[in-house]
Design a protein around this motif. Structure first.
Motif, PDB file in Angstrom:
ATOM      1  N   ASP A 313       0.874  -1.170   0.000  1.00 18.84           N
ATOM      2  CA  ASP A 313       0.000   0.000   0.000  1.00 18.84           C
ATOM      3  C   ASP A 313       0.913   1.221   0.000  1.00 18.84           C
ATOM      4  OD1 ASP A 313      -1.590   2.229   0.821  1.00 18.84           O
ATOM      5  OD2 ASP A 313      -3.028   0.886   1.780  1.00 18.84           O
ATOM      6  N   ASP A 314       0.711   2.125  -0.944  1.00 14.71           N
ATOM      7  CA  ASP A 314       1.592   3.287  -1.054  1.00 14.71           C
ATOM      8  C   ASP A 314       1.605   4.135   0.213  1.00 14.71           C
ATOM      9  OD1 ASP A 314       2.324   2.558  -3.602  1.00 14.71           O
ATOM     10  OD2 ASP A 314       0.921   3.920  -4.604  1.00 14.71           O
ATOM     11  N   ALA A 315       0.563   4.040   1.019  1.00 16.92           N
ATOM     12  CA  ALA A 315       0.512   4.822   2.246  1.00 16.92           C
ATOM     13  C   ALA A 315       1.537   4.362   3.276  1.00 16.92           C
ATOM     14  CB  ALA A 315      -0.888   4.759   2.850  1.00 16.92           C
ATOM     15  N   LEU A 316       2.153   3.200   3.074  1.00 17.54           N
ATOM     16  CA  LEU A 316       3.242   2.779   3.954  1.00 17.54           C
ATOM     17  C   LEU A 316       4.389   3.785   3.939  1.00 17.54           C
ATOM     18  CD1 LEU A 316       3.269  -1.024   3.061  1.00 17.54           C
ATOM     19  CD2 LEU A 316       2.875  -0.107   5.357  1.00 17.54           C
ATOM     20  N   ALA A 317       4.473   4.568   2.873  1.00 17.11           N
ATOM     21  CA  ALA A 317       5.540   5.560   2.753  1.00 17.11           C
ATOM     22  C   ALA A 317       5.176   6.901   3.358  1.00 17.11           C
ATOM     23  CB  ALA A 317       5.906   5.755   1.283  1.00 17.11           C
ATOM     24  N   THR A 318       3.900   7.118   3.674  1.00 16.37           N
ATOM     25  CA  THR A 318       3.476   8.438   4.137  1.00 16.37           C
ATOM     26  C   THR A 318       2.792   8.423   5.501  1.00 16.37           C
ATOM     27  OG1 THR A 318       1.408   8.200   2.889  1.00 16.37           O
ATOM     28  CG2 THR A 318       3.252   9.331   1.798  1.00 16.37           C
ATOM     29  N   GLU A 319       2.304   7.290   5.921  1.00 21.69           N
ATOM     30  CA  GLU A 319       1.631   7.200   7.222  1.00 21.69           C
ATOM     31  C   GLU A 319       2.622   7.537   8.334  1.00 21.69           C
ATOM     32  OE1 GLU A 319      -1.552   6.368   9.890  1.00 21.69           O
ATOM     33  OE2 GLU A 319      -1.474   6.729   7.724  1.00 21.69           O
ATOM     34  N   PRO A 320       2.259   8.431   9.247  1.00 19.95           N
ATOM     35  CA  PRO A 320       3.177   8.762  10.347  1.00 19.95           C
ATOM     36  C   PRO A 320       3.544   7.517  11.155  1.00 19.95           C
ATOM     37  CG  PRO A 320       1.384  10.351  10.237  1.00 19.95           C
ATOM     38  CD  PRO A 320       1.034   9.254   9.277  1.00 19.95           C
ATOM     39  N   ILE A 321       4.815   7.410  11.537  1.00 21.76           N
ATOM     40  CA  ILE A 321       5.248   6.223  12.287  1.00 21.76           C
ATOM     41  C   ILE A 321       5.501   6.521  13.761  1.00 21.76           C
ATOM     42  CG2 ILE A 321       6.273   5.268  10.198  1.00 21.76           C
ATOM     43  CD1 ILE A 321       9.028   5.740  11.507  1.00 21.76           C
ATOM     44  N   VAL A 376      -0.931  -1.122  12.486  1.00 19.44           N
ATOM     45  CA  VAL A 376      -1.524  -2.357  11.958  1.00 19.44           C
ATOM     46  C   VAL A 376      -2.972  -2.118  11.532  1.00 19.44           C
ATOM     47  CG1 VAL A 376      -2.276  -4.675  12.573  1.00 19.44           C
ATOM     48  CG2 VAL A 376       0.019  -3.916  13.174  1.00 19.44           C
ATOM     49  N   GLU A 377      -3.725  -1.393  12.361  1.00 23.14           N
ATOM     50  CA  GLU A 377      -5.118  -1.125  12.028  1.00 23.14           C
ATOM     51  C   GLU A 377      -5.222  -0.300  10.745  1.00 23.14           C
ATOM     52  OE1 GLU A 377      -9.080  -1.346  11.980  1.00 23.14           O
ATOM     53  OE2 GLU A 377      -7.728  -2.469  13.320  1.00 23.14           O
ATOM     54  N   ARG A 378      -4.299   0.630  10.571  1.00 25.74           N
ATOM     55  CA  ARG A 378      -4.328   1.465   9.356  1.00 25.74           C
ATOM     56  C   ARG A 378      -4.179   0.602   8.111  1.00 25.74           C
ATOM     57  NH1 ARG A 378      -4.364   3.125   5.125  1.00 25.74           N
ATOM     58  NH2 ARG A 378      -3.664   5.123   4.255  1.00 25.74           N
ATOM     59  N   PHE A 379      -3.430  -0.483   8.206  1.00 29.74           N
ATOM     60  CA  PHE A 379      -3.192  -1.333   7.034  1.00 29.74           C
ATOM     61  C   PHE A 379      -3.850  -2.705   7.180  1.00 29.74           C
ATOM     62  CE2 PHE A 379       0.215   1.810   7.103  1.00 29.74           C
ATOM     63  CZ  PHE A 379       0.072   2.345   5.837  1.00 29.74           C
TER      64      PHE A 379
END
Length: 431
Positions: A313-321, A376-379
């Protein structure tokens, strides 16, 4: 009460509660994990291990074997913790492409011995990790895409059974136990040494490239493109970092078993991403494999959590960690997706997710767990719910990885070979 009778049963050092050095001796690699063991035994050799097992069997106690305690779960209330560091024999047979290692040997030593012969074992990212514990749990290697689980390369194991008898286990001598030892953990016998295959690595290309996190989307796009067409000799991991006191960063770790020019061409997609902070790519000795990820080589208060992913999922690169300090996506697939001879089986998920935070105090630990759960919930759409057995965290169980038929087979093996629960794996198959 454990005491003098244990000290008279073994030749190695014995520490019990109240002894000077006991707390240091029982410490796990992960300093957030408590190990409430009754005693610590530093075995002198394999015969001493057998004597300890016989003592435990007579006394109705359990033994948990650890060299450094990298994957400790804390599920060791009242057990005897066996430290295997003195079982440090290592023999590389270059002409046969095999290595034989004692239960206290680390991957760094194996690579240092095998590398000059143009060979490698199926090591993971850290040179400080113990070979035996890693392999019993399956072992996810840099070279797993090419050669599969590290456990599947085991040729033989020297073990102590639940009655304290020493024996050599192979596929010919005891196929069911041999199957379980290759990826099913340490619940069935206590392994004192392993013999396993080595693989040709005359030339190794690899390194880490790091950019500001503002480039993370571009880096991830390159990661997606590279892994979509990667040959099995190429392994690439996408990273995001948020270390205290440092700006957020994104990066790629990679290895290629082959000509450096070929390796560089396969990852050419990253060359156009501007602003690299560092780039360590190049030809490297096998012994320097652990330097790519540069993981800590001393115990720390980290809190890891791993998941398996069905897709990207491309959001793995932008989701705050934050508050996590690192998030990593590993490309798996290849030989790992194919059925092997051991309990690890086929890994259908093509990617793995690893999240690490800090747990130095209760507040940080709570924040880390919450951050991992949120990520984890986000993805959730691509998180499968399975977790690699070799990467299970405290509180997770064998059922989080093994399929129901495999878990049932492992449980039957446990009941048949260790009905009195003499052996305590980090993540027991019966829990």
């Amino acid at each position: 009460m454990i005491g003098g009778d244990l000290r008279s049963a073994v030749r190695g050092r014995v520490l019990t509660r109240g002894d000077d050095g006991f707390d240091a001796a029982r410490r796990a690699w992960n300093l957030t994990v408590e190990q409430p063991v009754a005693a610590v035994v530093e075995a002198a050799d394999a015969a001493d291990v057998a004597a300890l097992v016989r003592y435990a069997r007579r006394s109705g106690l359990s033994v948990a074997a650890q060299a450094g305690g990298h994957d400790a779960s804390g599920d060791v209330e009242g057990v005897i913790l066996l430290r295997t560091g003195r079982l440090n024999g290592l023999r590389v047979r270059a002409d046969e492409r095999t290595a034989e290692v004692g239960a206290g040997v680390t991957w760094g030593r194996v690579l240092a011995e095998a590398g000059p012969h143009g060979l490698t074992g199926l090591a993971g990212s850290s040179p400080a990790v113990n070979v035996t514990g890693y392999t019993l749990g399956g072992g996810l290697s840099w070279f797993g895409r090419k050669f599969g689980w590290a456990a599947d390369s085991v040729r033989a194991a020297e073990v102590v059974d639940a009655d304290g008898n020493r024996t050599r286990v192979t596929d010919a001598s005891d196929p069911e136990l041999f199957w379980g030892l290759r990826g099913g953990g340490g619940d069935f016998a206590l392994v004192t040494s392993l013999e396993f295959d080595l693989y040709p690595a005359p030339v190794l290309y690899g390194g880490r490239v790091v950019w500001p996190d503002a480039r993370a989307a571009e880096v991830f796009a390159a990661f997606r493109a590279i892994t979509a067409a990667a040959p099995r000799e190429l392994a690439v991991w996408f990273n995001r970092f948020s270390f205290p006191g440092a700006p957020p960063m994104a990066g790629l770790d990679l290895t290629y078993l082959g000509d450096p020019r070929e390796g560089a061409a396969l990852v050419r997609a990253i060359d156009g991403i501007e602003g690299a902070i560092s780039d360590t790519r190049g030809t490297l000795p096998v012994a320097d494999l652990g330097g790519i990820a540069a993981e800590p080589t001393k115990p720390s208060a980290s809190m890891p959590r791993a998941e398996l992913l069905s897709a990207l999922d491309d959001a793995l690169a932008t989701e705050p960690i934050e508050p996590l300090i690192s998030v990593q996506v590993r490309h798996l697939s290849g030989a790992l997706a194919e059925p092997g001879p051991g309990a690890s089986g086929a890994l259908s998920e093509p990617y793995g997710l690893s999240m690490v935070g800090v747990g130095a105090d209760p507040e940080l630990a709570r924040a880390t767990r919450a951050g991992q759960a949120r990520f984890v919930e986000r993805f959730r759409a691509i998180v499968t719910g399975r977790k690699p057995y070799t990467l299970l965290a405290p509180g997770e169980t064998a059922a989080d990885f093994f399929t129901p038929p495999v878990l049932a087979r492992l449980r039957e093996l446990k009941r048949a070979r260790d009905p009195h629960d003499v052996f305590r794996a980090n993540h027991p198959v019966l829990k």
